[in-house]
Structure formats: C-alpha cells, structure tokens
Design a protein around this motif. Sequence first.
Motif, PDB file in Angstrom:
ATOM      1  N   ASP A 101       0.968  -0.929   0.114  1.00 27.94           N
ATOM      2  CA  ASP A 101       0.093   0.084  -0.175  1.00 27.94           C
ATOM      3  C   ASP A 101       1.097   1.152  -0.095  1.00 27.94           C
ATOM      4  OD1 ASP A 101      -1.933   1.886   0.129  1.00 27.94           O
ATOM      5  OD2 ASP A 101      -2.524   1.369   2.234  1.00 27.94           O
ATOM      6  N   ASP A 113      -1.532  -4.843   2.145  1.00 31.10           N
ATOM      7  CA  ASP A 113      -3.003  -5.105   2.240  1.00 31.10           C
ATOM      8  C   ASP A 113      -3.416  -5.988   1.331  1.00 31.10           C
ATOM      9  OD1 ASP A 113      -3.145  -3.327   4.390  1.00 31.10           O
ATOM     10  OD2 ASP A 113      -4.065  -1.757   3.122  1.00 31.10           O
ATOM     11  N   ARG A 134      -6.329  -9.100   4.951  1.00 31.02           N
ATOM     12  CA  ARG A 134      -5.461  -8.335   5.803  1.00 31.02           C
ATOM     13  C   ARG A 134      -5.625  -8.359   7.211  1.00 31.02           C
ATOM     14  NH1 ARG A 134      -7.097  -2.192   4.025  1.00 31.02           N
ATOM     15  NH2 ARG A 134      -9.220  -2.352   4.792  1.00 31.02           N
ATOM     16  N   ASN A 149      -1.258  -8.129   7.903  1.00 32.03           N
ATOM     17  CA  ASN A 149      -0.852  -7.326   7.211  1.00 32.03           C
ATOM     18  C   ASN A 149       0.521  -6.337   7.826  1.00 32.03           C
ATOM     19  OD1 ASN A 149      -2.393  -5.839   8.602  1.00 32.03           O
ATOM     20  ND2 ASN A 149      -2.956  -4.445   6.929  1.00 32.03           N
ATOM     21  N   ASP A 250     -13.589  -6.718   1.827  1.00 31.87           N
ATOM     22  CA  ASP A 250     -12.311  -7.176   1.713  1.00 31.87           C
ATOM     23  C   ASP A 250     -12.209  -8.429   1.075  1.00 31.87           C
ATOM     24  OD1 ASP A 250     -10.769  -5.112   2.391  1.00 31.87           O
ATOM     25  OD2 ASP A 250     -10.344  -5.582   4.291  1.00 31.87           O
TER      26      ASP A 250
END
Length: 355
Positions: A101, A113, A134, A149, A250
């Motif tokens: 990220d 992520d 994540r 993560n 997600d």
Amino acid sequence: MRSSQPVLPGWLTYMISVAFVFSGIAVVVFAYFTFRVMLNRPLNPLEESVAAVAGVDLSLGQSGPSNVPTLVPGQPTPTLIPTSEPWAGEDRVNILLMGIDRRPGEAFISRTDTMMLVSLDPATETASILSIPRDLYVLIPGHGRDRINTAFVYGSAGNNPVGGAALAMQTVEYNLGVPVNHYVLVDFTAVINGINALGGIDVNVPVAINDPTYPDMNYGFDPLFIPAGLNHFDGAMALKYARTRHQDNDFGRAARQQQVILAVRQKAAALGFTGLVAQAGTLYQQVENGIRTDLSLEQMIRLATAANSIDSEDIRNDVLDFDYVSSHRTETGAQVLILENDKAAVLIQELFYSE
C-alpha cells in the motif's frame, strides 16, 4: 494463354526477404542482450537472503495445516528460522505475493494490504491461489498477535524489506501450515506500468462497481464507476478494480484481485514466448522500481514457462472469507478476523497438499 506475372518485382521481393531475416536476427540479439542485462541486475537490490531474520525456525514437522497456537500471557511468543530451499523448477513451489500500500514518493516499507499464496506444481501442471485477508489476527513470530498485514512492517525495521518479506513468509507458514518458498512484493506503480506494457487486460465484471469514495493517490477521493460485463482495463483502471472495496468488502476485493492476476496471465499467454521476449526490456524497465523478490531471473522464466502450460480449469482459486474465518473484537476494541482451523484446514489441504 498469358503467363501470370509476379505481384511484386523480383528486386523488391528480395529486399523484403533480406529485411525479414535481419529483423528476426535483431529480435534475437535484442532478447539476448536484454536477458544478459537482467541476469546481472537483480530485482532485489539488497541482495540478501530470505533468511534475513535470525532465530526463526519453520521446521514444524507438519504435513498439513495445524491449529493456530494460543498465546499464553507471560510466555515468550514463538520465534522461527527459515528452512526453505531455492526452487529448482521441478517441485511444487509456494510463493507469497504481497501488494504494498505505497503511493508515489512514499517509502517501500508499508502494510501488505494484499496477500496471496500462489502455488504451482510443474509435475501435475496445476496451480492454486489463496487470498489471505489483511485483518486476519495471527501470531507474528517474535511480536505476539496482530493483523497479518503488519508482519512485513515489523520485519522491515531499519528499512529492510527483505527482513519484512521473510517475517511475512514465516507468519503465513506458522499460522496456515503451508511452506512458503519465495516472495514477490509489488507496489501500485508496478501494477499500472506492467499491465500497460502488456497492452491492458480484459476482465469480465460480474456486477457494476459504483464507489464514490474510492481513494486517490493523495488520500483524497476519485469517484469510480465500472459497468458490468467485459471491460478492457489499462493499468490504472485495473488497479482501481483490484483496490475498490467500499461497495462490498475485503473478500470481494480479494476476488477481484484474483481476476486481475488471472487476466494478466491470460494476456501474457496470448502474447506467446516470442511476444514476451520482444517486450522483455520494456516490461523490465516499467516494473523494476516497484518489485522486490528473492526469485532469480532464471527461476522467474521457469515459473512463466510452467504457468503458461497450465490450463485455466487446472487453476484453483479461493478466498479465506466468512466460510473460513469469523469476526472477533480484541481487548483493545479492534475488529479483526480469526481463522476457523477445522474449516480452513480442509481448504488448505486441497489447495496446497493434494497431488
């Protein structure tokens, strides 16, 4: 009866033939020198071993996934030493693919992520992809429990992405019971530039995407709309499709990321070996600053060759979603996900241990 005349004069036909031969030679020479440069210029500029984190032992003697260890208050958290050997191109290889990220101008050290465990077995010509959420709450060796993560950030102390990658690999192996042999770290620019260099990808969007709060590269908003159906994405739009999550969650985002990965594979396969060789220099220049990996160029060529030989129906992909995880609130009030081992073990066995 008049004899037919050649469409082109003889001298022109001769010149075209000569030009064709020399262009073929030029492509071969270009490819040779391109690969020579790439062989002498490692993708990982740190040139350190994946075994950069001391005191970590992954030889758990497991033949399959184990239960997530319970953290006992007052006792030290587990520490591990990597034991994986470099891939020789014949046995099954498991690679941890991590999306960083990271926006333009930022340091390479950031949260991962996106995490996918990719497995390829040349012997059976099969492959598997498992997306890891994540927010999965796991034991990070030497650091206690936290979101998965954050493992890369913990291990990258002292601006050392190799150490971060090693700790992320160890964390996945320790908690999922799957040996991890290598890693690939990719940032936003590598995704955009790499897909552009391939000429874009085609993705079938099952449901229209409408995300008015999609984040831009400056932590603002860039409203996003993608219609349902077959779409041709350039690199920027492919990244947006892979990152958007506000319309669902997600898990939906992980499924879209897998779509993008498979679409890239399909496009690369369509180019064929000659097409990829012709674009090797461009591809390398476009992605070199946004990728870190412990795979050598030779290993990457073997991987690409093996991947191209696998039929689409022999690629299994899944997501650790609510079929395999459950919501949990930590003592500090953080909302995380806990792996349900009895359910996840069956899936992991099918993806990474089946012949």
